[in-house]
Design an enzyme around this catalytic site. Sequence first.
Site, mmCIF file in Angstrom:
data_model
loop_
_atom_site.group_PDB
_atom_site.id
_atom_site.type_symbol
_atom_site.label_atom_id
_atom_site.label_comp_id
_atom_site.label_asym_id
_atom_site.label_seq_id
_atom_site.Cartn_x
_atom_site.Cartn_y
_atom_site.Cartn_z
ATOM 1 N N CYS A 163 27.380 -15.497 -23.290
ATOM 2 C CA CYS A 163 26.907 -16.305 -22.106
ATOM 3 C C CYS A 163 27.030 -15.569 -20.862
ATOM 4 O O CYS A 163 26.768 -16.108 -19.561
ATOM 5 C CB CYS A 163 27.698 -17.639 -22.058
ATOM 6 S SG CYS A 163 27.433 -18.468 -23.537
ATOM 7 N N HIS A 303 31.068 -21.645 -13.869
ATOM 8 C CA HIS A 303 30.540 -21.340 -15.278
ATOM 9 C C HIS A 303 30.526 -22.854 -15.919
ATOM 10 O O HIS A 303 29.448 -23.426 -16.592
ATOM 11 C CB HIS A 303 31.393 -20.687 -16.040
ATOM 12 C CG HIS A 303 31.006 -20.188 -17.429
ATOM 13 N ND1 HIS A 303 29.667 -19.685 -17.701
ATOM 14 C CD2 HIS A 303 31.389 -20.569 -18.729
ATOM 15 C CE1 HIS A 303 29.443 -19.663 -18.890
ATOM 16 N NE2 HIS A 303 30.771 -20.082 -19.583
ATOM 17 N N GLU A 314 38.826 -22.627 -16.020
ATOM 18 C CA GLU A 314 38.173 -22.331 -14.464
ATOM 19 C C GLU A 314 38.851 -22.644 -13.195
ATOM 20 O O GLU A 314 38.802 -21.855 -12.338
ATOM 21 C CB GLU A 314 36.686 -22.201 -14.615
ATOM 22 C CG GLU A 314 35.845 -21.859 -13.599
ATOM 23 C CD GLU A 314 34.641 -21.895 -13.695
ATOM 24 O OE1 GLU A 314 33.516 -21.190 -12.916
ATOM 25 O OE2 GLU A 314 33.870 -22.612 -14.741
ATOM 26 N N LYS A 335 25.218 -26.841 -14.513
ATOM 27 C CA LYS A 335 24.954 -27.057 -16.159
ATOM 28 C C LYS A 335 25.188 -28.721 -16.330
ATOM 29 O O LYS A 335 24.609 -28.958 -17.315
ATOM 30 C CB LYS A 335 26.114 -26.217 -16.922
ATOM 31 C CG LYS A 335 25.904 -24.768 -16.869
ATOM 32 C CD LYS A 335 26.906 -24.152 -17.793
ATOM 33 C CE LYS A 335 26.902 -22.730 -18.024
ATOM 34 N NZ LYS A 335 27.306 -21.866 -16.622
ATOM 35 N N HIS A 340 23.499 -25.658 -20.864
ATOM 36 C CA HIS A 340 24.121 -24.327 -20.872
ATOM 37 C C HIS A 340 22.989 -23.451 -21.537
ATOM 38 O O HIS A 340 22.751 -23.387 -22.655
ATOM 39 C CB HIS A 340 25.216 -24.243 -21.535
ATOM 40 C CG HIS A 340 26.168 -22.914 -21.580
ATOM 41 N ND1 HIS A 340 25.539 -22.051 -20.857
ATOM 42 C CD2 HIS A 340 27.152 -22.578 -22.141
ATOM 43 C CE1 HIS A 340 26.292 -20.873 -20.846
ATOM 44 N NE2 HIS A 340 27.438 -21.334 -21.595
ATOM 45 N N PHE A 399 31.700 -15.633 -25.000
ATOM 46 C CA PHE A 399 32.583 -15.342 -26.334
ATOM 47 C C PHE A 399 32.712 -13.782 -26.085
ATOM 48 O O PHE A 399 31.934 -13.165 -25.581
ATOM 49 C CB PHE A 399 31.673 -15.695 -27.433
ATOM 50 C CG PHE A 399 31.614 -17.387 -27.895
ATOM 51 C CD1 PHE A 399 32.121 -18.238 -26.797
ATOM 52 C CD2 PHE A 399 30.676 -17.815 -28.539
ATOM 53 C CE1 PHE A 399 32.163 -19.523 -27.175
ATOM 54 C CE2 PHE A 399 30.574 -19.048 -29.049
ATOM 55 C CZ PHE A 399 31.455 -20.000 -28.345
#
Length: 413
Positions: A163, A303, A314, A335, A340, A399
């Site tokens: 991502c 994010h 975050e 998002k 996403h 990831f």
Amino acid sequence: MGRRVVVTGIGLICGVGNTTEEVWKSLLAGKSGVARISQFDPSQFACQIAAEVKNFDPLDFVEKKELKKMGRFIYLALAATDEAMKSSGLTVTDDIADRTGVHIGSGIGGFDVIEREHSNLLNGGPRKISPFFIPAAIVNLAAGHVSIRYHAKGPNEATCTACTSSAHSIGDAFKIIARGDADVMIAGGTEAAITPMGVGGFAAMRALSTRNDAPERASRPWDSQRDGFVIGEGAGILILEELEFARSRGAKILAEIVGYGMSGDAHHITQPAENGDGAYRVMLNTLKDAKIQASDVGYINAHGTSTEIGDKMETIAIKRAFGEQAYKLPVSSTKSMTGHLLGGAGGLEAGITVLALRDQMLPPTVNLENPDPECDLDYVPQHSRKAKIEYAMSNSFGFGGTNGALLFHRWNQ
């Protein structure tokens, strides 16, 4: 001191709009692009919702005979690039072709093609596999097709870092120009993973929201009732140019890209460290690269995926990086409306961050109705707002513990 790099064009396509201005208008209005999945029958799946690109005809951008050579992620990238190039006013002529490059990332690539051709193999044997299977599916062919279409003979790359893919692509493209290896880079990301295997795989991880009865309310970063992220698709492409090159051709400059940071969590394959260490360090690295103080930043496009662990991490990381300034710093997650985009998220959100600087407007985090007590920053809840911002940051985490952040400066010269 490297050469200065500016943004001269933006192309965005996602679940809330098929053009940059349509996307931006929808975001400022708090419009969600999440709905029941239409690309396949989702009735057997725990998650039946996604933020699909709507009313999109690839034949507007690709000849019919060429479609079989491309996964959906490729023609979404071509659509976004078409708009970005037009908005920049750039034509790649022979004299600048070898100084014009492409860097477009994707986390997964042609998932739709892989599934289709696997079905062909099972149903008809190996002779039924398309000769275009591999080039239609592999991640770097979005960059490849863009390079061919626009006669860009400079650096031709693709990043696949989950991502964070397109944030890394934009950041690496920025550095390619800054060090003198190109004058122009077409950079960003693209993703089209709303497929049975894509949705099924993330659902098997219990990563997706199952708020199927209220799709538009499913993505709710920092809300105590969040239950996972919503998968989206689309592309975000920026045209980056060396400042003097852009000036020499009379380009309209939208913003300057001034900082790029990277870090690794070295912690877990999917979960970030609870103290936000990787995210904290990537923001610090970005500020250091830009040579500015934390107090100079006026907005973060987070994010912010709407997962319990990720949102808390975050928030902690922002507090660590910005100190007391964190409580005065607007942070929002678009998002909440776009879903996403996985590897395409950084490209889309970098474009949104530039638009926030251009218009001095902050897009909201929608669906934030009951904030998680551990998530206590200013997340621009529910409604967009006017603001005076000089610097804005865009965060991306992936990831494998891979992190990237981009920092843009308002263009006011």
